[in-house]
Design an enzyme around this catalytic site. Structure first.
Site, short mmCIF file in Angstrom:
data_model
loop_
_atom_site.label_atom_id
_atom_site.label_comp_id
_atom_site.label_asym_id
_atom_site.label_seq_id
_atom_site.Cartn_x
_atom_site.Cartn_y
_atom_site.Cartn_z
N LYS A 1 11.24 -20.79 25.65
CA LYS A 1 12.37 -20.10 25.03
C LYS A 1 12.35 -18.61 25.35
CE LYS A 1 12.63 -23.54 21.39
NZ LYS A 1 12.20 -23.96 20.04
N GLN B 1 9.44 -21.72 14.77
CA GLN B 1 9.11 -22.91 15.56
C GLN B 1 8.54 -24.00 14.64
OE1 GLN B 1 9.73 -23.42 18.88
NE2 GLN B 1 9.00 -25.51 18.54
N ASP C 1 19.07 -21.57 14.91
CA ASP C 1 18.70 -22.98 15.04
C ASP C 1 19.62 -23.87 14.20
OD1 ASP C 1 16.82 -23.85 16.82
OD2 ASP C 1 15.09 -23.42 15.53
#
Ligand code: NAD
Length: 305
Positions: free
Chosen positions: A54, A98, A121
């Site tokens: 990422k 994460q 997200d």
């Protein structure tokens, strides 16, 4: 019949190329560089690889990324304090925690600490609720990537029978809402579904996200169906495979995504897209899901107001 392969790697490259142009224009017009903060807790090797991917992808399109690496034994309150500081930081437009977090940390309060406007997200309850109403500020990256893949080859889901195998919070459930919003008839199957094949055989479009190699065999799929394989499984011999029997289904489907090179590259791409959109909104721009100027209700919701 031989299926057309939907090339996610190529589409991801095209979108990222376009995105770097848009990032440059935003910088030129406003002096703002989109910024993504990534919070990584603990030492999980797979998570470290995902985070490295990422941050590398951010750099390639001109998005600034900052990694906050925390020890696995960090207090939950300390993670939340870091997130709150990032919420206040105007140079940060997206915050990503994460997952999975170590089992002794509750992920819900951590995810809820992320400001809705920076939840790139799309896991905050507000965004999840928005998805149910069809008006999410940020769409979760993997299902968003699937929508883009379908659009890229001109497949409309309107009125189609879509069957989703897998009902997780990050893939199956948001996928169902996004496709229902686009007027598909959606069925969701999961590990406790009895006789999976009686559902999958009805699918015009089959989306599989179970994490089980060879779960979907050709006799479970209608000739000419569109098959989207979200699964990623590492086999004992090191090969990466999806959840469907690709070799057999490529002869029966009309379209199919490969693994690797299908949905995977799109997930990170949509994270970059969401971070860019967030930076654009921080400048007061009203934008729709495609990143264009929007009007009416869509602008209202997309702006997060
Ligand atoms: P998860 O484990 O959270 O959920 C799996 C879902 O599949 C559950 O709803 C479960 O009930 C269902 N399932 C499991 N076995 C089944 C079976 N035999 N029959 C029917 N349903 C079954 O997983 P997840 O996080 O949603 O990920 C699913 C897969 O997608 C994994 O392989 C994961 O690596 C992959 N994934 C890929 C991407 C990407 O970018 N390509 C992103 C996220 C997840």
């Amino acid at each position: 019949m031989s299926a057309k392969i939907i090339d996610g790697a190529q589409l991801a490259m095209d979108i990222r190329r376009d995105l770097s142009r848009r990032v440059e224009s935003l910088e030129a017009a406003s002096g703002v560089t989109p910024g993504l903060a990534v919070v990584l807790v603990g030492d999980d090797p797979a998570s470290r690889v995902y985070v490295a991917n990422k941050t590398r992808a951010c750099k390639a399109v001109g998005i600034r990324s900052v990694l906050h690496r925390l020890d696995a034994d960090v207090e939950q309150d300390s993670i939340i304090a870091i997130i709150k500081a990032l919420n206040e930081d105007p140079s940060v437009h997206g915050i990503l925690v994460q997952l999975p977090l170590p089992p002794w940390i509750q992920s819900r309060p951590v995810l809820e600490a992320i400001s809705v406007e920076k939840d790139v997200d799309g896991f905050h309850l507000y965004n999840v609720g928005g998805l149910v109403l069809g008006d999410a500020i940020f769409s979760p990256c993997t299902p968003y990537g699937v929508v883009k893949l379908l659009e890229s080859v001109g497949i409309s889901v309107d009125g189609q029978n879509v069957v989703i195998v897998g009902a997780s919070n990050i893939v199956g459930k948001p996928m169902a809402h996004m496709l229902m919003t686009r007027d598909a008839t959606v069925a969701i199957c999961h590990a406790k579904t009895r006789d999976l094949a009686q559902f999958t055989i009805l699918a015009d479009i089959l989306v599989v996200a179970a994490g089980v190699p060879n779960l979907i065999l050709p006799q479970m799929v209608k000739t000419g169906a569109v098959v989207i394989d979200v699964g990623i499984n590492r086999m004992a011999d090191g090969r990466l495979v999806g959840d469907v029997d690709f070799e057999a289904l490529v002869k029966k489907a009309s379209y199919i995504t490969p693994v690797p090179g299908g949905v995977g590259p799109m997930t990170v791409t949509m994270l970059l897209e969401n971070t860019y959109l967030s930076a654009l909104r921080s400048q007061g721009a009203l934008v729709n899901r495609a990143g264009n100027a929007a009007s009416g209700d869509e602008a209202f919701y997309a702006s997060g107001r």
